[in-house]
Motif scaffolding. Sequence first.
Motif, short mmCIF file in Angstrom:
data_model
loop_
_atom_site.label_atom_id
_atom_site.label_comp_id
_atom_site.label_asym_id
_atom_site.label_seq_id
_atom_site.Cartn_x
_atom_site.Cartn_y
_atom_site.Cartn_z
N GLN A 153 -14.84 4.45 25.07
CA GLN A 153 -13.74 4.65 26.00
C GLN A 153 -12.42 4.51 25.27
OE1 GLN A 153 -13.91 3.30 30.26
NE2 GLN A 153 -12.61 1.70 29.38
N HIS A 204 -8.96 4.34 30.47
CA HIS A 204 -9.61 4.36 31.78
C HIS A 204 -8.57 4.01 32.83
CE1 HIS A 204 -11.59 2.33 35.23
NE2 HIS A 204 -12.42 3.34 35.12
N HIS A 234 -11.77 8.70 32.93
CA HIS A 234 -12.09 8.20 31.59
C HIS A 234 -11.59 9.21 30.56
CE1 HIS A 234 -15.23 6.89 34.39
NE2 HIS A 234 -15.40 5.82 33.64
N LEU A 256 -12.55 9.74 26.79
CA LEU A 256 -13.57 9.27 25.86
C LEU A 256 -13.43 9.95 24.53
CD1 LEU A 256 -16.52 9.68 28.40
CD2 LEU A 256 -15.13 7.62 28.01
#
Length: 190
Positions: free
Chosen positions: A174, A177, A186, A188
């Motif tokens: 992550q 968030h 999110h 990522l």
Amino acid sequence: MREYAFMLLDGRGQPANRLEALQWYQKAAEAGDTNAMEMLGVIFEYYPPPNLDEARRWYQRAADAGDAGAMYSLSTIYGDGRGIAQDKAAEQAWLDKALAAGSGAAYQEMARRALRQTPPGTLDLVFLDPPFDADLFLPALQAAAAAMAPDGYVYLEAPQAWTDEQLSALGLVQHRHLKAGAVHAHLLRR
């Protein structure tokens, strides 16, 4: 009729009674209700004991009457070879019909295929926003992780936060968030 059948099938407001639900779905289907036809296909495909011939028959009736969901279901049956010989040409033909009829599931399948066919490590950014009630998050993230460049990102909206353990199994971490209402957003990376 179909609504009452649904209540009987799931036991909403009364004890569940699958046999009576089937009878009401069949009445609705015989009256031309394509959603009832498709639901009969679902029941015969997924409820024990499965009867794939009967499921395919109801999906076919609904699809012939223009039901996009039934068209998509037929594409998966032919593609997976469930209860019949696998037939990739029939799978694609029914998928094309489902797309033309506006099936959301067919569009989702095409998006998954596009991600799976993308050369590994080539995308800088992938946006994922699957329907929250669909079981698409893991397959979509798996395909996105394989397609993303080493320094790429995946943006994911989901109904819950993905844990570090879930993400690490996909080779992702992550980066950012946030939660806005019911949405967990999110960002990522690898």
